[in-house]
Enzyme design. Structure first.
Site, PDB file in Angstrom:
ATOM      1  N   ARG A  71       0.838  -1.193   0.000  1.00  0.00           N
ATOM      2  CA  ARG A  71       0.000   0.000   0.000  1.00  0.00           C
ATOM      3  C   ARG A  71       0.877   1.248   0.000  1.00  0.00           C
ATOM      4  O   ARG A  71       2.019   1.225   0.425  1.00  0.00           O
ATOM      5  CB  ARG A  71      -0.903   0.023   1.229  1.00  0.00           C
ATOM      6  CG  ARG A  71      -2.087  -0.954   1.147  1.00  0.00           C
ATOM      7  CD  ARG A  71      -2.977  -0.858   2.362  1.00  0.00           C
ATOM      8  NE  ARG A  71      -2.315  -1.344   3.554  1.00  0.00           N
ATOM      9  CZ  ARG A  71      -1.725  -0.605   4.456  1.00  0.00           C
ATOM     10  NH1 ARG A  71      -1.757   0.716   4.359  1.00  0.00           N
ATOM     11  NH2 ARG A  71      -1.121  -1.144   5.489  1.00  0.00           N
ATOM     12  N   TYR A 201      -1.566  -3.570  -6.945  1.00  0.00           N
ATOM     13  CA  TYR A 201      -1.291  -4.389  -5.769  1.00  0.00           C
ATOM     14  C   TYR A 201      -2.350  -4.289  -4.671  1.00  0.00           C
ATOM     15  O   TYR A 201      -2.758  -3.195  -4.290  1.00  0.00           O
ATOM     16  CB  TYR A 201       0.067  -3.990  -5.166  1.00  0.00           C
ATOM     17  CG  TYR A 201       0.508  -4.965  -4.122  1.00  0.00           C
ATOM     18  CD1 TYR A 201       1.221  -6.112  -4.476  1.00  0.00           C
ATOM     19  CD2 TYR A 201       0.173  -4.785  -2.791  1.00  0.00           C
ATOM     20  CE1 TYR A 201       1.586  -7.044  -3.529  1.00  0.00           C
ATOM     21  CE2 TYR A 201       0.536  -5.710  -1.836  1.00  0.00           C
ATOM     22  CZ  TYR A 201       1.250  -6.826  -2.209  1.00  0.00           C
ATOM     23  OH  TYR A 201       1.607  -7.749  -1.278  1.00  0.00           O
ATOM     24  N   LYS A 210      -9.655  -2.547   1.560  1.00  0.00           N
ATOM     25  CA  LYS A 210      -9.388  -1.412   2.451  1.00  0.00           C
ATOM     26  C   LYS A 210     -10.166  -0.162   2.024  1.00  0.00           C
ATOM     27  O   LYS A 210     -10.659   0.592   2.857  1.00  0.00           O
ATOM     28  CB  LYS A 210      -7.887  -1.132   2.528  1.00  0.00           C
ATOM     29  CG  LYS A 210      -7.086  -2.304   3.124  1.00  0.00           C
ATOM     30  CD  LYS A 210      -7.550  -2.605   4.515  1.00  0.00           C
ATOM     31  CE  LYS A 210      -7.095  -3.864   5.184  1.00  0.00           C
ATOM     32  NZ  LYS A 210      -5.776  -4.333   5.167  1.00  0.00           N
ATOM     33  N   HIS A 230     -10.492  -2.724  11.411  1.00  0.00           N
ATOM     34  CA  HIS A 230      -9.397  -3.561  10.907  1.00  0.00           C
ATOM     35  C   HIS A 230      -9.159  -4.677  11.929  1.00  0.00           C
ATOM     36  O   HIS A 230      -8.172  -4.675  12.656  1.00  0.00           O
ATOM     37  CB  HIS A 230      -8.155  -2.680  10.765  1.00  0.00           C
ATOM     38  CG  HIS A 230      -7.025  -3.298   9.988  1.00  0.00           C
ATOM     39  ND1 HIS A 230      -5.728  -2.846  10.073  1.00  0.00           N
ATOM     40  CD2 HIS A 230      -7.002  -4.333   9.107  1.00  0.00           C
ATOM     41  CE1 HIS A 230      -4.945  -3.564   9.280  1.00  0.00           C
ATOM     42  NE2 HIS A 230      -5.685  -4.469   8.687  1.00  0.00           N
ATOM     43  N   SER A 252      -1.230  -3.660  10.290  1.00  0.00           N
ATOM     44  CA  SER A 252      -0.873  -4.538   9.181  1.00  0.00           C
ATOM     45  C   SER A 252       0.396  -5.320   9.498  1.00  0.00           C
ATOM     46  O   SER A 252       1.363  -4.762  10.019  1.00  0.00           O
ATOM     47  CB  SER A 252      -0.651  -3.704   7.923  1.00  0.00           C
ATOM     48  OG  SER A 252      -1.838  -3.004   7.620  1.00  0.00           O
ATOM     49  N   CYS A 254       0.881  -7.541  11.749  1.00  0.00           N
ATOM     50  CA  CYS A 254       1.148  -7.677  13.185  1.00  0.00           C
ATOM     51  C   CYS A 254       0.376  -8.839  13.800  1.00  0.00           C
ATOM     52  O   CYS A 254       0.205  -8.895  15.021  1.00  0.00           O
ATOM     53  CB  CYS A 254       0.835  -6.381  13.915  1.00  0.00           C
ATOM     54  SG  CYS A 254       2.015  -5.074  13.510  1.00  0.00           S
ATOM     55  N   ASP A 279      -9.211 -10.074   8.853  1.00  0.00           N
ATOM     56  CA  ASP A 279      -8.693  -8.726   8.574  1.00  0.00           C
ATOM     57  C   ASP A 279      -9.682  -7.592   8.857  1.00  0.00           C
ATOM     58  O   ASP A 279      -9.285  -6.543   9.312  1.00  0.00           O
ATOM     59  CB  ASP A 279      -8.225  -8.643   7.113  1.00  0.00           C
ATOM     60  CG  ASP A 279      -7.295  -7.462   6.851  1.00  0.00           C
ATOM     61  OD1 ASP A 279      -6.309  -7.300   7.588  1.00  0.00           O
ATOM     62  OD2 ASP A 279      -7.572  -6.691   5.909  1.00  0.00           O
ATOM     63  N   ARG A 370       2.323 -12.170  -0.594  1.00  0.00           N
ATOM     64  CA  ARG A 370       1.033 -12.571  -0.021  1.00  0.00           C
ATOM     65  C   ARG A 370       0.418 -13.745  -0.759  1.00  0.00           C
ATOM     66  O   ARG A 370       0.751 -14.035  -1.901  1.00  0.00           O
ATOM     67  CB  ARG A 370       0.061 -11.387  -0.091  1.00  0.00           C
ATOM     68  CG  ARG A 370       0.567 -10.162   0.679  1.00  0.00           C
ATOM     69  CD  ARG A 370      -0.465  -9.554   1.529  1.00  0.00           C
ATOM     70  NE  ARG A 370       0.100  -8.563   2.436  1.00  0.00           N
ATOM     71  CZ  ARG A 370      -0.455  -8.242   3.603  1.00  0.00           C
ATOM     72  NH1 ARG A 370      -1.549  -8.828   3.997  1.00  0.00           N
ATOM     73  NH2 ARG A 370       0.106  -7.333   4.375  1.00  0.00           N
TER      74      ARG A 370
HETATM   75  P1  GTP Z   1      -2.228  -7.761   7.416  1.00  0.00           P
HETATM   76  O1  GTP Z   1      -2.741  -8.801   6.476  1.00  0.00           O
HETATM   77  O2  GTP Z   1      -1.157  -6.914   6.803  1.00  0.00           O
HETATM   78  O3  GTP Z   1      -3.305  -6.929   8.009  1.00  0.00           O
HETATM   79  O4  GTP Z   1      -1.401  -8.538   8.576  1.00  0.00           O
HETATM   80  P2  GTP Z   1      -1.862  -9.414   9.833  1.00  0.00           P
HETATM   81  O5  GTP Z   1      -2.164  -8.532  10.987  1.00  0.00           O
HETATM   82  O6  GTP Z   1      -2.894 -10.387   9.429  1.00  0.00           O
HETATM   83  O7  GTP Z   1      -0.488 -10.174  10.193  1.00  0.00           O
HETATM   84  P3  GTP Z   1      -0.102 -11.716  10.018  1.00  0.00           P
HETATM   85  O8  GTP Z   1      -0.917 -12.615  10.884  1.00  0.00           O
HETATM   86  O9  GTP Z   1      -0.051 -12.030   8.588  1.00  0.00           O
HETATM   87  O10 GTP Z   1       1.383 -11.712  10.615  1.00  0.00           O
HETATM   88  C1  GTP Z   1       2.406 -10.922  10.082  1.00  0.00           C
HETATM   89  C2  GTP Z   1       3.751 -11.447  10.507  1.00  0.00           C
HETATM   90  O11 GTP Z   1       3.828 -11.527  11.931  1.00  0.00           O
HETATM   91  C3  GTP Z   1       4.022 -12.854   9.969  1.00  0.00           C
HETATM   92  O12 GTP Z   1       5.341 -12.921   9.484  1.00  0.00           O
HETATM   93  C4  GTP Z   1       3.844 -13.739  11.187  1.00  0.00           C
HETATM   94  O13 GTP Z   1       4.650 -14.886  11.114  1.00  0.00           O
HETATM   95  C5  GTP Z   1       4.224 -12.827  12.354  1.00  0.00           C
HETATM   96  N1  GTP Z   1       3.447 -13.174  13.585  1.00  0.00           N
HETATM   97  C6  GTP Z   1       2.118 -13.386  13.667  1.00  0.00           C
HETATM   98  N2  GTP Z   1       1.744 -13.750  14.924  1.00  0.00           N
HETATM   99  C7  GTP Z   1       2.881 -13.756  15.665  1.00  0.00           C
HETATM  100  C8  GTP Z   1       3.160 -14.044  17.042  1.00  0.00           C
HETATM  101  O14 GTP Z   1       2.293 -14.386  17.852  1.00  0.00           O
HETATM  102  N3  GTP Z   1       4.466 -13.928  17.441  1.00  0.00           N
HETATM  103  C9  GTP Z   1       5.462 -13.561  16.568  1.00  0.00           C
HETATM  104  N4  GTP Z   1       6.703 -13.473  17.047  1.00  0.00           N
HETATM  105  N5  GTP Z   1       5.228 -13.289  15.259  1.00  0.00           N
HETATM  106  C10 GTP Z   1       3.965 -13.384  14.803  1.00  0.00           C
HETATM  107  C1  SPV Z   2      -2.925  -4.606   5.277  1.00  0.00           C
HETATM  108  O1  SPV Z   2      -1.956  -3.948   4.871  1.00  0.00           O
HETATM  109  O2  SPV Z   2      -3.462  -4.397   6.374  1.00  0.00           O
HETATM  110  C2  SPV Z   2      -3.427  -5.725   4.460  1.00  0.00           C
HETATM  111  C3  SPV Z   2      -2.894  -5.882   3.107  1.00  0.00           C
HETATM  112  O3  SPV Z   2      -4.287  -6.461   4.894  1.00  0.00           O
HETATM  113  S1  SPV Z   2      -3.636  -4.787   1.985  1.00  0.00           S
HETATM  114  O4  SPV Z   2      -4.791  -5.469   1.382  1.00  0.00           O
HETATM  115  O5  SPV Z   2      -2.634  -4.497   0.943  1.00  0.00           O
HETATM  116  O6  SPV Z   2      -4.081  -3.603   2.647  1.00  0.00           O
HETATM  117 MN    MN Z   3      -4.870  -5.831   7.017  1.00  0.00          MN
END
Ligand code: GTP
Ligand code: SPV
Ligand code: MN
Length: 587
Positions: A71, A201, A210, A230, A252, A254, A279, A370
């Site tokens: 983004r 993207y 979003k 979110h 994001s 996290c 999400d 992704r």
């Molecule tokens: P968006 O799709 O961008 O909104 O991200 P999200 O909040 O869904 O994050 P996601 O679950 O994809 O995790 C992002 C990164 O954080 C990945 O590389 C995970 O492996 C890492 N991660 C997720 N949960 C944990 C956790 O409990 N501990 C640690 N150390 N890393 C984590």
């Molecule tokens: C985020 O960035 O929080 C996502 C990926 O879930 S995107 O769809 O690119 O916003």
């Molecule tokens: Mn997201």
């Protein structure tokens, strides 16, 4: 598929076609055949590659332009008549100016190309809370992704025709020349319009996600008395067979997708997680005063790096077929690969840009690479996923990525303090957005890039729910990302996060030991089950303690942050900051 009976829709599509001058117009019906044709288009464009049909049937690798991998917050604008309405948390443009500027770029931009018209519904088809939209795009990649991410095609069009007077979101997207100088993501909440050009993207281009389900929906939600957030939505089934639902907002990359589908470790026998969403959540107060959440999406657009059999086996199962992989690396036999998938890197990888892998060029997979996969392929999909009313939320979690300061978990003292905790979330920036990674910034409710209006008004809207109900969820703050002096994560995270969720649910039921501190209720030692965990000595004490001096400094920073919202900042939040500061000084 025939063009529509809905006159407003037909008129708008005509207008967009006159502007962008495509060679062909294709109305998407959402069928299997159409999806295959879209995939073939992607492959024919040279940007897509079929993956190994034995290991990953019906799946594609897609390589986006190397400058177009996340983004773009600095190129994202909210266009409203009054500048004040978007707040310091958004870039603003005057609507006429915005249209004029991008229409210049859209002019003739689809010449020689096909315009795909994508009718979609966000939310369960039978839900009174679901909303319709139509995206027109020249990108088969966007159309294929929208088919996975939303309820797209004939059923959506039928709904648009059944309610010809109900406003729908109109999104115009064109890939353009992908020059970041000519890339803009504009939102017009007053007319429910989106115009996006110059990026193909994710969040920039899949306009249902979003742009619609958060930026425009948050604007509508404020006017209509609900919340567009979110947030993941998950069910936690207890050994007694009860299911409690939790919604959680983390910025994001996290941890939302991961938490939404964790598998509890063996020591946590009897606990089971089901996923409603990973999400976005739309939340409404139900007749019983509880907050009910629906997931407006139908797919996951999840972060690939770090996803493995150890960390997220359910996601890996879901992406095994009918999925699109964007900017990952690939093995010689066309299996997708990314850092963290396996301990050892396979030989002779091709990196995300199509080059033979060379560590000199950085990671094999792009940091924000992704997968797009239908949620229906999740083994842990909640049976309530399609429930038109949504699921009742017992607890809301806010959190971020913070190496120090923020404890593993705390319960806020009341709704006002909970809103304060959400409004002041700080987190290290990630690769999900173009820009520097690892910088701590405030990301209120994980909505900093997604709230379509003034954060001061948004905080007031959240506080206002107290008047609507006395049966609201409890609010917690969590942080899975505390690090020791070596820079290692102290808490194991992933499946073990269920231990924290158990404490959260205990607290919701008036159980669970806690001690009141100025920053909230912290777990007492022993109140979080750490049986079977291999934690360093003293680690748990560190995770659930708080450092008074650091928090004094934090409160000074928070006060400065809140001051940015000036006279639109609800006085309750300033008072809450004062309260915490005062208590920190006394105790
Ligand atoms: P968006 O799709 O961008 O909104 O991200 P999200 O909040 O869904 O994050 P996601 O679950 O994809 O995790 C992002 C990164 O954080 C990945 O590389 C995970 O492996 C890492 N991660 C997720 N949960 C944990 C956790 O409990 N501990 C640690 N150390 N890393 C984590
Ligand atoms: C985020 O960035 O929080 C996502 C990926 O879930 S995107 O769809 O690119 O916003
Ligand atoms: Mn997201």
């Amino acid at each position: 598929m025939k063009p529509t009976q809905n006159k407003i829709l037909r008129g708008w599509v005509d207008e967009m076609a006159q502007l962008t001058k495509p060679d062909r117009i294709h109305w998407c019906d959402g069928s299997e055949e159409e999806y295959s044709a879209l995939c073939n288009e992607i492959i024919a464009s040279g940007k897509g590659f079929p993956l190994n049909t034995e290991t990953h049937p019906n799946s594609l690798l897609h390589r986006s332009d190397p400058t177009d991998v996340a983004r773009v917050e600095h190129l994202t604008f909210i266009c409203t008549r009054q500048r004040e309405d978007v707040g310091p948390n958004n870039n603003w443009m005057e609507p006429n100016e915005g249209h004029q500027m991008v229409d210049g770029l859209f002019e003739g931009s689809m010449q020689g190309r096909t315009m795909y018209v994508i009718p979609y519904v966000m939310g369960p088809l039978a839900s009174p809370y679901a909303r319709t939209g139509v995206e027109v795009t020249d990108s088969p990649y966007v159309a294929a992704n929208m088919r996975i991410m939303t309820r797209m095609g004939s059923e959506a069009l039928a709904r648009l025709e059944a309610e010809p007077k109900v406003p729908f979101v109109k999104g115009l997207h064109c890939t353009g020349d992908l020059n970041p100088e000519r890339r803009y993501i504009l939102h017009f909440p007053e007319t429910l319009t989106i115009k996006s050009i110059g990026s193909g993207y994710g969040g920039n281009a899949l306009l249902g996600k979003k742009c619609h389900a958060l930026r425009l929906a948050s604007w509508q939600a404020r006017q209509e008395g609900w919340l567009a957030e979110h947030m993941l939505i998950m069910g936690v089934e207890t050994p007694e067979g009860e299911t409690h639902y939790i919604a959680a907002a983390f910025p994001s990359a996290c941890g939302k997708t991961n938490l939404a589908m964790i598998i509890p470790p063996l020591s946590q026998e009897g606990y089971k997680i089901t996923t409603v969403g990973d999400d976005i959540a739309w939340l409404h107060v139900g007749d019983d005063g509880r907050l009910y959440a629906i997931n407006p999406e139908a797919g996951m657009f999840g972060v690939a790096p770090g996803t493995s059999e150890d960390t997220n086996p359910h996601a890996l199962t879901a992406v095994q077929k009918n999925s699109i992989y964007t900017n990952v690396a690939v093995t010689p036999d066309m299996q997708p690969w990314w850092e963290g998938l396996t301990k050892d890197m396979p030989e002779n990888l091709t990196d995300w840009q199509g080059r033979p892998y060379d560590p000199e060029n950085g990671k094999a997979a792009q940091a924000n690479s992704r997968f797009t996969a239908p949620v229906s392929q999740l083994p842990c999909l909640s049976p309530e996923f399609d429930n038109p009313q949504g699921v009742p939320i017992s607890a809301i979690l806010f959190g971020g990525r913070r190496a120090s300061l923020a404890p593993l978990v705390l319960e806020t003292l009341d709704w006002t303090h909970g809103v304060f905790a959400g409004a002041t979330v700080a987190s290290e920036t990630t690769a999900a957005s173009i820009g520097k990674v690892g910088v701590v910034r405030r990301d209120p409710m994980a909505m900093r890039p997604f709230c379509g209006y003034h954060f001061g008004d948004y905080f007031a809207h959240w506080l206002g729910f107290q008047e609507k109900s006395d049966n609201l969820p409890k609010i917690f703050h969590v942080n899975w990302f505390r690090q020791n002096t070596d820079g290692d994560f102290i808490w194991p995270g992933f499946g073990d996060n269920v231990r924290v969720l158990r404490w959260v649910l205990d607290r919701c039921q008036g159980k669970g030991e806690a001690v009141r501190t100025p920053i909230g209720y912290l777990p007492t030692p022993g109140s979080i089950d750490i049986e079977g965990l291999d934690l360093e000595k003293g680690a748990m004490d560190e995770l659930i303690s708080f450092d008074r001096d650091l928090w004094q400094t934090e409160m000074d920073d928070i006060k400065m942050f809140l001051a940015e919202y000036r006279d639109r900042l609800p006085p309750e939040l300033r008072a809450e900051a004062e309260r915490i500061k005062r208590e920190l000084q006394i105790a």
